[in-house]
Design a protein around this motif. Sequence first.
Motif, PDB file in Angstrom:
ATOM      1  N   TYR A  33       0.836  -1.201   0.000  1.00  0.00           N
ATOM      2  CA  TYR A  33       0.000   0.000   0.000  1.00  0.00           C
ATOM      3  C   TYR A  33       0.872   1.252   0.000  1.00  0.00           C
ATOM      4  O   TYR A  33       2.018   1.228   0.464  1.00  0.00           O
ATOM      5  CB  TYR A  33      -0.897   0.020   1.246  1.00  0.00           C
TER       6      TYR A  33
ATOM      7  N   ARG B   3      -6.685  -7.867   1.724  1.00  0.00           N
ATOM      8  CA  ARG B   3      -5.954  -9.124   1.878  1.00  0.00           C
ATOM      9  C   ARG B   3      -4.764  -9.249   0.919  1.00  0.00           C
ATOM     10  O   ARG B   3      -4.372 -10.351   0.530  1.00  0.00           O
ATOM     11  CB  ARG B   3      -6.915 -10.309   1.685  1.00  0.00           C
TER      12      ARG B   3
ATOM     13  N   GLU C 211      -6.234  -3.751   5.014  1.00  0.00           N
ATOM     14  CA  GLU C 211      -5.789  -5.108   4.727  1.00  0.00           C
ATOM     15  C   GLU C 211      -6.844  -6.135   5.123  1.00  0.00           C
ATOM     16  O   GLU C 211      -6.930  -7.214   4.528  1.00  0.00           O
ATOM     17  CB  GLU C 211      -4.473  -5.399   5.455  1.00  0.00           C
TER      18      GLU C 211
ATOM     19  N   PRO D 190       1.838  -3.263   6.599  1.00  0.00           N
ATOM     20  CA  PRO D 190       1.178  -4.272   5.758  1.00  0.00           C
ATOM     21  C   PRO D 190      -0.155  -4.741   6.334  1.00  0.00           C
ATOM     22  O   PRO D 190      -0.952  -5.365   5.627  1.00  0.00           O
ATOM     23  CB  PRO D 190       2.197  -5.416   5.723  1.00  0.00           C
ATOM     24  N   TYR D 191      -0.389  -4.442   7.624  1.00  0.00           N
ATOM     25  CA  TYR D 191      -1.640  -4.850   8.270  1.00  0.00           C
ATOM     26  C   TYR D 191      -2.466  -3.655   8.716  1.00  0.00           C
ATOM     27  O   TYR D 191      -3.205  -3.730   9.695  1.00  0.00           O
ATOM     28  CB  TYR D 191      -1.354  -5.780   9.448  1.00  0.00           C
TER      29      TYR D 191
ATOM     30  N   THR E 137      -1.596  -8.343   1.615  1.00  0.00           N
ATOM     31  CA  THR E 137      -0.469  -8.885   2.374  1.00  0.00           C
ATOM     32  C   THR E 137      -0.592 -10.400   2.496  1.00  0.00           C
ATOM     33  O   THR E 137       0.399 -11.134   2.362  1.00  0.00           O
ATOM     34  CB  THR E 137      -0.417  -8.245   3.766  1.00  0.00           C
TER      35      THR E 137
END
Length: 369
Positions: free
Chosen positions: A81, A153, A149, A144-145, A155
Motif C-alpha cells: 500500500y 488481503r 488489509e 502491511p496490516y 499482504t
Amino acid sequence: MTKAQHTGMATASPWLQRGRGAVSNATGRFESLKRVRSHDGWLGEEPTETLRTSVTEEDAKHILIKNNSPDIPFDRSINAYRGCEHGCVYCFARPTHAFLGLSPGLDFESKLFAKPNAAELLKQEISRKGYVAKPIAMGTNTDPYQPIEKERRITRELLKVLMEHDHPVTIVTKSRLVVRDLDLLAPMAEKGLVKVALSVTTLDRKLARAMEPRASTPQRRLDAIRLLSDAGVPTGVMFAPVIPALNDHEMEAVLSAAAHAGAKEAGYILLRLPLELTDLFEEWLDEHYPDRKSRVLNRLKELRGGKLNDPRFKHRMKGSGFEADLMRQRFTNLCRRLRLNTEKLELATDQFRKPVLEGGQYNLLDALR
C-alpha cells in the motif's frame, strides 16, 4: 488561568479530525500552489465534514524495492500500500505522498493506494533468472496490516506466494491483525522462513491514541506478540520511534512487557523528521502537548547534533553525541537483563524454489528436493 492552560493541553481545535493523526493537510513540496490554514477567531467553529478514507487501486509495474543503506539489515522490501490509515503523526514515510501530488498530512492517512496485482508481480520477480533469495522486509514504509488489509488481503496473498516457494520474509507491524495469518506464519516459522516484530511505542493508551489513532492499542500489540510466540513464530519488539521528553522514559516498561509476552529480539529507532514531517510534528505538539514542545524539540536537537533531523547514514537511526551514547548503553543493558537479542535468528534462504510461470521450464534440481 483556564484548565487547559494549567494542564498544558491545547483547547479543542477546529482543525482536528477525530481519529486522524496529522493536524493539517499542508501542501507537498512539489506543488506550485500552497495551501495555508487560517482561522477567523471563532473558537466555536465546527470542522468540515468527517474525513473519510478513499482507496485507489494502483496498477503497479514492480513490487520489490531494493536498497543499499548500511543502517538497515535488509536489501529488499515490499509495500502493498501507499499511505497508511494508522495515521501515526511521526511516520517518516509521510513525505513520500508528495511524489503523488498529495499532502504528507491528512492525505497520507486518508488517500490510500492499494496494489491488487502485488502477489502476481512478486511471483514474476522472484522467478527471474539470476534471482537470489534473501529475506524480504514487509512493513518498512507503510504497515502491511493497516485497516484496509482486513478487506483487501493483499499482504496475505503475498505471504501465500512466499510460503509456496519457501522464501524468507520479515514483518514489522502495529496491528494485531497479523495473527489472522497464523495459518501461514506458523508453518513458515517451522522452516525458519519468517519472523515478526510488533512496534510498541508506548503503554500509555492516551498517548498512543493521539500519536497512532488507528493502530491497535498497546495491549493488543502485546497480545499479538504472545499469540505469535505461543504459535512458534519468532517474535520481536520495536520501540520506535523514541521521542525525547515524550515516550523515551518508557523504554524499560515497553521492552519488559514485550519480553514477558514472548519477544526474543528488540530494537529502537530515534525519531526522524525528514522534509515536511518537521512542520507536521511541530503542529501536532502545539495541539496535543504545547507545554512539552520546546523540551521535546530541544532534546531532539541534542541527539541530532543541533538539528531536528540528521539524514546521514550511521546517524539517522540512533543519533549521535553524549545523550545518544547513553541511550544506546541503556538499551544494551536492558536487553542483557531481559535476555533479548541473545541470539539473532538468521532466516533460511537455501530452501527457496523459484516459481515456474506459464510456459516456463522446471529446474531439475528443484524437482529433486
